[in-house]
Design a protein around this motif. Structure first.
Motif, PDB file in Angstrom:
ATOM      1  N   LEU A   1       0.810  -1.213   0.000  1.00 30.39           N
ATOM      2  CA  LEU A   1       0.000   0.000   0.000  1.00 30.39           C
ATOM      3  C   LEU A   1       0.844   1.264   0.000  1.00 30.39           C
TER       4      LEU A   1
ATOM      5  N   SER B   1     -11.772   7.809   5.911  1.00 29.69           N
ATOM      6  CA  SER B   1     -11.571   7.630   4.475  1.00 29.69           C
ATOM      7  C   SER B   1     -11.812   8.932   3.720  1.00 29.69           C
TER       8      SER B   1
ATOM      9  N   ASP C   1      -5.688   4.300   5.574  1.00 25.77           N
ATOM     10  CA  ASP C   1      -6.290   3.140   4.931  1.00 25.77           C
ATOM     11  C   ASP C   1      -5.739   1.841   5.500  1.00 25.77           C
TER      12      ASP C   1
ATOM     13  N   LEU D   1      -5.516   5.615  -4.937  1.00 29.36           N
ATOM     14  CA  LEU D   1      -5.759   5.317  -3.531  1.00 29.36           C
ATOM     15  C   LEU D   1      -6.781   6.280  -2.948  1.00 29.36           C
TER      16      LEU D   1
ATOM     17  N   ILE E   1     -10.145   5.191  -4.173  1.00 32.51           N
ATOM     18  CA  ILE E   1     -10.538   3.947  -3.507  1.00 32.51           C
ATOM     19  C   ILE E   1     -10.997   4.224  -2.081  1.00 32.51           C
TER      20      ILE E   1
ATOM     21  N   LYS F   1     -14.600   3.146  -0.656  1.00 35.57           N
ATOM     22  CA  LYS F   1     -14.748   2.241   0.483  1.00 35.57           C
ATOM     23  C   LYS F   1     -15.846   2.685   1.445  1.00 35.57           C
TER      24      LYS F   1
ATOM     25  N   VAL G   1     -13.988  -2.803  -0.764  1.00 28.13           N
ATOM     26  CA  VAL G   1     -12.866  -2.963  -1.686  1.00 28.13           C
ATOM     27  C   VAL G   1     -11.761  -3.695  -0.936  1.00 28.13           C
TER      28      VAL G   1
ATOM     29  N   GLU H   1      -8.349  -5.073   0.538  1.00 25.81           N
ATOM     30  CA  GLU H   1      -7.054  -4.414   0.667  1.00 25.81           C
ATOM     31  C   GLU H   1      -6.077  -4.910  -0.403  1.00 25.81           C
TER      32      GLU H   1
ATOM     33  N   THR I   1      -6.504  -2.898  -3.503  1.00 24.18           N
ATOM     34  CA  THR I   1      -5.897  -1.576  -3.335  1.00 24.18           C
ATOM     35  C   THR I   1      -4.393  -1.638  -3.550  1.00 24.18           C
TER      36      THR I   1
END
Length: 353
Positions: A49, A127, A244, A300, A303, A307, A312, A314, A317
């Motif tokens: 990530l 988020s 995240d 990101l 996303i 979320k 979604v 991980e 991602t």
């Protein structure tokens, strides 16, 4: 491999500590192995990530003077590991539950299920904040009118031209926030929009403070960017990346300490990767790598918005971010093959006529 030596030491220590916690909690070999496996998965997840984070960190660090570069690599990484992976989740739980930080620590140790429930209940606001900040970071890069190197030209060239419109990236992110909010339940819309706006305000504040510090330090050229300004920018950027991962980690474990160990190992590898990219001059050698990182940042951010209305994984991602990086790397390799560096012509000796 010398850049990753300390990271491997931390990995061994972290896995050993995870095994100890697993044994203490279950008293069985299977429990110990399960906990160790979770720590390893969390570390890999954090690296996947945050790979784009390392590239962006390296982009900023190469503009800093050596003193502030060392300060970020030491203090900044410590803040990232302990602050965002441990203190930040505790602060969220303390605020939502209306309890003291000490009580939040006790809850994390004694009642991890309740601690996990409270923390994950804040995922919409978290988020929205992180997505808003990251989207601004990514879009600002591509709307830069002085940007003259384009990777995905059919998209990037028009974006650069549109950058002449003042604050276009701010308006675009606000529209995205409003569009996503339409799909949220009524009781979550206000929290989402407020958190998203705070993310935008935070970016504007950090950008403004950075400009002010740059001006006061006389850092008019990119190569001498103000150390404090870059340090502040990198800390907030890392925090946004961490949101995240910290929330998503609770899908694997509700134990704060297990999560902190796993994410801490991953953060150490990201630190090592950042140092390697700076010292090896990798971003200069591979011209599109930075572009891939900023596209991954935008992905990101989007996303994180999605979320709030859908699940979604991980893994998805991480794969999207890594995909942009690998694609950009391969594009850079192809460019280098088509445009090899010109060899310097031999200097003739005057005596040779």
């Amino acid at each position: 491999m010398r850049y990753f030596r300390n990271s491997f030491f931390v990995t061994v220590g972290g896995l050993a500590l995870g095994a100890f916690l697993g044994w203490e909690a279950t008293g069985t070999v299977s429990g110990m192995l399960s906990t160790t496996f979770i720590v390893a998965v969390l570390a890999v997840l954090e690296v996947s990530l945050s790979f784009d984070n390392a590239v962006v960190n390296a982009t900023v660090l190469r503009q800093m003077d050596p003193v502030w570069r060392r300060r970020f690599i030491t203090w900044g990484i410590a803040i990232a590991v302990f602050g965002m992976r441990i203190v930040f989740p505790l602060a969220i739980v303390a605020i939502i539950a209306g309890i003291s930080p000490i009580a939040a620590v006790v809850m994390a140790a004694m009642d991890p299920d309740e601690y996990s429930r409270i923390l994950t209940s804040a995922h919409v606001s978290v988020s929205a904040f992180g997505g808003g900040f990251l989207a601004m970071v990514g879009l600002r890069h591509f709307f830069d009118i002085e940007k003259d190197v384009h990777w995905i030209g059919v998209i990037e060239r028009p974006l650069t031209k549109m950058g002449r419109i003042q604050a276009i990236e701010l308006g675009l992110v606000m529209l995205i926030l409003y569009g996503v909010s339409l799909y949220l339940p009524e009781h979550e819309k206000v929290h989402f929009l407020i958190a998203g706006m705070l993310g935008l305000v935070t970016y504007i504040a950090v950008d403004g403070i950075s400009a002010l510090l740059d001006a006061e330090s006389g850092a008019e050229e990119v190569a001498v960017r103000s150390g404090p300004a870059a340090f502040l920018y990198l800390e907030v950027l890392d925090a946004s990346f961490s949101f995240d991962g910290v929330i998503g980690a609770f899908a694997l474990s509700n134990n704060l300490f297990i999560i902190a160990i796993g994410l801490g190992i991953g953060a150490m590898f990201v630190r090592s990767l950042t140092i390697m990219l700076v010292e090896q001059g990798t971003l200069t050698e591979y011209r599109y790598l930075e572009h891939g990182a900023f596209w991954a940042i935008i992905a990101l951010g989007v996303i994180m918005f999605l979320k709030t209305v859908m699940h979604v994984p991980e893994m998805v991602t991480g794969l999207i971010g890594a995909g942009f990086i690998v694609w950009a790397f391969w594009s850079s390799v192809r460019y280098n093959r088509r445009h090899p560096p010109e060899e310097e012509a031999p200097v003739r000796n005057v005596a040779d006529g």
